[in-house]
Design a protein around this motif. Structure first.
Motif, PDB file in Angstrom:
ATOM      1  N   VAL A 248     -34.334   7.464  21.096  1.00 24.86           N
ATOM      2  CA  VAL A 248     -35.442   8.292  20.592  1.00 24.86           C
ATOM      3  C   VAL A 248     -35.930   7.752  19.251  1.00 24.86           C
ATOM      4  O   VAL A 248     -37.145   7.627  19.016  1.00 24.86           O
ATOM      5  N   PHE A 249     -34.995   7.401  18.360  1.00 30.86           N
ATOM      6  CA  PHE A 249     -35.390   6.881  17.052  1.00 30.86           C
ATOM      7  C   PHE A 249     -36.017   5.493  17.177  1.00 30.86           C
ATOM      8  O   PHE A 249     -36.926   5.148  16.409  1.00 30.86           O
ATOM      9  N   TYR A 250     -35.539   4.689  18.122  1.00 29.38           N
ATOM     10  CA  TYR A 250     -36.118   3.364  18.348  1.00 29.38           C
ATOM     11  C   TYR A 250     -37.573   3.483  18.802  1.00 29.38           C
ATOM     12  O   TYR A 250     -38.450   2.749  18.335  1.00 29.38           O
TER      13      TYR A 250
ATOM     14  N   LEU B  12     -25.026   9.487  21.460  1.00 24.87           N
ATOM     15  CA  LEU B  12     -25.403   8.520  20.419  1.00 24.87           C
ATOM     16  C   LEU B  12     -26.483   7.559  20.906  1.00 24.87           C
ATOM     17  O   LEU B  12     -27.449   7.278  20.180  1.00 24.87           O
ATOM     18  N   VAL B  13     -26.349   7.053  22.135  1.00 27.92           N
ATOM     19  CA  VAL B  13     -27.340   6.095  22.622  1.00 27.92           C
ATOM     20  C   VAL B  13     -28.670   6.786  22.911  1.00 27.92           C
ATOM     21  O   VAL B  13     -29.737   6.182  22.738  1.00 27.92           O
ATOM     22  N   VAL B  14     -28.646   8.056  23.298  1.00 28.35           N
ATOM     23  CA  VAL B  14     -29.898   8.804  23.474  1.00 28.35           C
ATOM     24  C   VAL B  14     -30.590   8.990  22.129  1.00 28.35           C
ATOM     25  O   VAL B  14     -31.809   8.798  22.005  1.00 28.35           O
TER      26      VAL B  14
ATOM     27  N   TYR C 276     -27.750   2.168  13.673  1.00 28.23           N
ATOM     28  CA  TYR C 276     -26.350   2.561  13.465  1.00 28.23           C
ATOM     29  C   TYR C 276     -25.809   3.363  14.645  1.00 28.23           C
ATOM     30  O   TYR C 276     -24.678   3.135  15.101  1.00 28.23           O
ATOM     31  N   THR C 277     -26.598   4.306  15.162  1.00 27.72           N
ATOM     32  CA  THR C 277     -26.132   5.082  16.314  1.00 27.72           C
ATOM     33  C   THR C 277     -25.962   4.191  17.542  1.00 27.72           C
ATOM     34  O   THR C 277     -25.068   4.424  18.364  1.00 27.72           O
ATOM     35  N   TRP C 278     -26.799   3.147  17.658  1.00 28.85           N
ATOM     36  CA  TRP C 278     -26.637   2.220  18.781  1.00 28.85           C
ATOM     37  C   TRP C 278     -25.349   1.415  18.642  1.00 28.85           C
ATOM     38  O   TRP C 278     -24.602   1.257  19.612  1.00 28.85           O
ATOM     39  N   TYR C 279     -25.063   0.922  17.424  1.00 26.19           N
ATOM     40  CA  TYR C 279     -23.815   0.204  17.193  1.00 26.19           C
ATOM     41  C   TYR C 279     -22.605   1.080  17.540  1.00 26.19           C
ATOM     42  O   TYR C 279     -21.646   0.639  18.176  1.00 26.19           O
ATOM     43  N   LEU C 280     -22.657   2.360  17.110  1.00 27.13           N
ATOM     44  CA  LEU C 280     -21.548   3.279  17.393  1.00 27.13           C
ATOM     45  C   LEU C 280     -21.383   3.529  18.888  1.00 27.13           C
ATOM     46  O   LEU C 280     -20.276   3.737  19.378  1.00 27.13           O
ATOM     47  N   SER C 281     -22.510   3.513  19.617  1.00 32.21           N
ATOM     48  CA  SER C 281     -22.453   3.832  21.047  1.00 32.21           C
ATOM     49  C   SER C 281     -21.868   2.705  21.889  1.00 32.21           C
ATOM     50  O   SER C 281     -21.421   2.943  23.019  1.00 32.21           O
ATOM     51  N   LEU C 282     -21.857   1.486  21.372  1.00 30.40           N
ATOM     52  CA  LEU C 282     -21.473   0.324  22.189  1.00 30.40           C
ATOM     53  C   LEU C 282     -20.063   0.431  22.761  1.00 30.40           C
ATOM     54  O   LEU C 282     -19.820   0.053  23.907  1.00 30.40           O
ATOM     55  N   THR C 283     -19.125   0.935  21.962  1.00 36.76           N
ATOM     56  CA  THR C 283     -17.734   1.045  22.429  1.00 36.76           C
ATOM     57  C   THR C 283     -17.459   2.387  23.089  1.00 36.76           C
ATOM     58  O   THR C 283     -16.333   2.649  23.522  1.00 36.76           O
ATOM     59  N   ARG C 284     -18.477   3.250  23.174  1.00 32.58           N
ATOM     60  CA  ARG C 284     -18.290   4.594  23.730  1.00 32.58           C
ATOM     61  C   ARG C 284     -19.099   4.821  25.011  1.00 32.58           C
ATOM     62  O   ARG C 284     -19.165   5.948  25.514  1.00 32.58           O
ATOM     63  N   THR C 285     -19.740   3.777  25.501  1.00 33.09           N
ATOM     64  CA  THR C 285     -20.518   3.874  26.737  1.00 33.09           C
ATOM     65  C   THR C 285     -20.274   2.638  27.585  1.00 33.09           C
ATOM     66  O   THR C 285     -19.880   1.583  27.069  1.00 33.09           O
ATOM     67  N   SER C 286     -20.528   2.779  28.875  1.00 34.80           N
ATOM     68  CA  SER C 286     -20.465   1.604  29.738  1.00 34.80           C
ATOM     69  C   SER C 286     -21.659   0.708  29.433  1.00 34.80           C
ATOM     70  O   SER C 286     -22.704   1.186  28.947  1.00 34.80           O
ATOM     71  N   VAL C 287     -21.538  -0.567  29.711  1.00 33.66           N
ATOM     72  CA  VAL C 287     -22.637  -1.506  29.473  1.00 33.66           C
ATOM     73  C   VAL C 287     -23.865  -1.097  30.294  1.00 33.66           C
ATOM     74  O   VAL C 287     -24.994  -1.089  29.795  1.00 33.66           O
ATOM     75  N   SER C 288     -23.627  -0.731  31.564  1.00 35.27           N
ATOM     76  CA  SER C 288     -24.745  -0.367  32.435  1.00 35.27           C
ATOM     77  C   SER C 288     -25.442   0.897  31.958  1.00 35.27           C
ATOM     78  O   SER C 288     -26.672   0.970  31.907  1.00 35.27           O
ATOM     79  N   GLY C 289     -24.660   1.909  31.591  1.00 35.61           N
ATOM     80  CA  GLY C 289     -25.257   3.166  31.136  1.00 35.61           C
ATOM     81  C   GLY C 289     -26.020   2.983  29.842  1.00 35.61           C
ATOM     82  O   GLY C 289     -27.125   3.513  29.668  1.00 35.61           O
TER      83      GLY C 289
ATOM     84  N   TYR D  44     -39.996   5.927   4.933  1.00 32.30           N
ATOM     85  CA  TYR D  44     -39.868   6.697   6.173  1.00 32.30           C
ATOM     86  C   TYR D  44     -39.301   5.836   7.302  1.00 32.30           C
ATOM     87  O   TYR D  44     -38.374   6.231   8.009  1.00 32.30           O
ATOM     88  N   LEU D  45     -39.880   4.650   7.462  1.00 33.10           N
ATOM     89  CA  LEU D  45     -39.467   3.781   8.572  1.00 33.10           C
ATOM     90  C   LEU D  45     -38.058   3.233   8.387  1.00 33.10           C
ATOM     91  O   LEU D  45     -37.336   3.032   9.377  1.00 33.10           O
ATOM     92  N   ALA D  46     -37.646   3.010   7.142  1.00 34.21           N
ATOM     93  CA  ALA D  46     -36.284   2.520   6.900  1.00 34.21           C
ATOM     94  C   ALA D  46     -35.260   3.534   7.388  1.00 34.21           C
ATOM     95  O   ALA D  46     -34.234   3.165   7.983  1.00 34.21           O
ATOM     96  N   PHE D  47     -35.535   4.808   7.161  1.00 35.96           N
ATOM     97  CA  PHE D  47     -34.624   5.856   7.641  1.00 35.96           C
ATOM     98  C   PHE D  47     -34.547   5.850   9.161  1.00 35.96           C
ATOM     99  O   PHE D  47     -33.456   5.866   9.752  1.00 35.96           O
ATOM    100  N   ILE D  48     -35.712   5.790   9.821  1.00 33.46           N
ATOM    101  CA  ILE D  48     -35.753   5.804  11.287  1.00 33.46           C
ATOM    102  C   ILE D  48     -35.028   4.594  11.863  1.00 33.46           C
ATOM    103  O   ILE D  48     -34.223   4.709  12.797  1.00 33.46           O
ATOM    104  N   ILE D  49     -35.291   3.409  11.292  1.00 39.51           N
ATOM    105  CA  ILE D  49     -34.686   2.176  11.806  1.00 39.51           C
ATOM    106  C   ILE D  49     -33.172   2.180  11.607  1.00 39.51           C
ATOM    107  O   ILE D  49     -32.411   1.793  12.511  1.00 39.51           O
ATOM    108  N   ASN D  50     -32.701   2.618  10.438  1.00 40.89           N
ATOM    109  CA  ASN D  50     -31.267   2.623  10.174  1.00 40.89           C
ATOM    110  C   ASN D  50     -30.525   3.612  11.063  1.00 40.89           C
ATOM    111  O   ASN D  50     -29.428   3.318  11.545  1.00 40.89           O
ATOM    112  N   VAL D  51     -31.105   4.775  11.302  1.00 39.27           N
ATOM    113  CA  VAL D  51     -30.471   5.752  12.198  1.00 39.27           C
ATOM    114  C   VAL D  51     -30.399   5.187  13.615  1.00 39.27           C
ATOM    115  O   VAL D  51     -29.369   5.272  14.288  1.00 39.27           O
ATOM    116  N   SER D  52     -31.507   4.587  14.076  1.00 40.43           N
ATOM    117  CA  SER D  52     -31.539   4.023  15.424  1.00 40.43           C
ATOM    118  C   SER D  52     -30.492   2.924  15.592  1.00 40.43           C
ATOM    119  O   SER D  52     -29.739   2.916  16.579  1.00 40.43           O
TER     120      SER D  52
END
Length: 349
Positions: free
Chosen positions: A181-183, A175-177, A98-111, A88-96
């Motif tokens: 939530v998953f984190y 993605l970062v939201v 991966y979505t964070w990695y994807l968000s890095l180039t799609r959001t401002s650093v501050s946001g 269960y936790l592996a799924f939650i951690i991997n989703v959290s």
């Protein structure tokens, strides 16, 4: 004022979490510019958690240990129960992650920082129904003060420039939201499923659990690399020597970070851990000055730093007062039980 060993241990974990996070942040900035394959990076990093089992085995089979039964080595949780929970936790951690990695180039650093570091509020909300976290005015105030400080630091970054590959979009903030939530869910669900107050070996079990999460990732999440490559969403490309070294260093630091996070949650609570980790923002001030050619925050951000420190101190005081009240209630209950026993056992005349 008597402070328990659990509190001291949790505070030491916070110090370790801050140090490893700052090191990871520097490495990840470099890696994002040289190797843009977020899922493969995530898979390698999460798979590295399996090495935690080696540390657990060293503890388990160390010659001078006197434990004689498997129960004494695994504590309250057997292997079957822990493997199920790790899935269960592996799924939650991997989703959290991966979505964070994807968000890095799609959001401002501050946001991105403001949203992700506000996870303490999400942890608080989740902890009330799942962990029966007591809602008190000091705790609510502490979390609110910390998040206000995070926003001030995030939105007044000074002369720090965004990366050249940053293109903020609505998709990135979604993605970062999701990641936030998953984190938060990772921390609360771990405490709910894999921590028990009467566990005889809580720290060893935290290390064993993060190792099992790594094993689950190694065995179950590699097909996604093929799926992403086949759909051209993330074409696979083997990293060069420099990128591979960066991934390995990041994986080692991430393993230490998450092991410390689970130990901190085991010794205290998800809310204490999430609020404590916010201290990485004040800690980043001297780190930025030393590493980034004398870079300093503007005065608005320093007010934010003061807010975060004040919020954490407020939370620690509230947590201590609540723990002291619970101890007094428990002692009072024991005294009442002891006083009533002679009456219950007195023979009738």
């Amino acid at each position: 004022m008597k402070v328990s060993w659990r509190t001291v241990g949790a505070l030491l974990c916070i110090v370790g979490l801050i140090a490893t996070w700052l090191a990871m942040a520097e490495l990840l900035q470099d890696l994002q510019g040289t190797y843009k394959k977020p899922y493969f990076v995530n898979y390698c990093v999460r798979s590295s958690y399996s090495f935690a089992l080696l540390f657990w085995m060293v503890w388990r089979f160390y010659p001078w240990k006197k434990q004689k039964t498997s129960m004494e080595h695994t504590g309250h949780f057997g292997w079957h129960a822990f493997v199920t929970k790790a899935i269960y936790l592996a799924f939650i951690i991997n989703v959290s992650a991966y979505t964070w990695y994807l968000s890095l180039t799609r959001t401002s650093v501050s946001g991105n920082t403001a949203i992700y570091q506000s996870s303490s509020a999400v942890v608080f909300i989740m902890s009330v129904p799942l962990l029966k976290e007591k809602v008190t005015i000091p705790k609510v105030l502490a979390v609110a003060i910390c998040i206000t400080g995070v926003c001030l630091v995030a939105f007044f970054p000074g002369n720090k420039k965004e990366g050249d590959n940053i293109n903020p979009s609505v998709e990135g903030y979604v993605l970062v939201v999701i990641s936030t939530v998953f984190y938060a869910a990772d921390q609360v669900v771990y405490r709910k499923l894999a921590v028990h107050q009467k566990d005889a070996v809580p720290i060893a079990n935290a290390v064993r659990f993060i190792g099992l999460v790594g094993v689950v990732t190694v065995l179950c999440y590699w097909p996604i690399i093929l799926i992403l490559d086949g759909t051209n969403f993330e074409e696979f490309e083997w990293p060069d020597g420099y990128a591979l070294k960066q991934i390995a260093l990041n994986a080692a630091l991430d393993l230490v970070y998450n092991a410390l996070l689970l130990i901190c949650i085991t010794l205290s609570s998800p809310l204490f851990a999430s609020v404590g980790v916010l201290l990485l923002l004040p800690a980043s001030v001297p780190a930025d000055y030393l590493i980034h050619d004398g870079y300093t925050l503007p005065w608005q951000a320093f007010i934010g730093v003061a807010f975060i420190v004040t919020g954490f101190i407020t939370f620690c005081i509230a947590n201590y007062l609540e723990s002291r009240q619970l101890r007094r209630m428990a002692e009072s209950s024991l005294d009442e039980t002891a006083d009533s026993e002679p009456l219950l056992n007195e023979p009738s005349s």
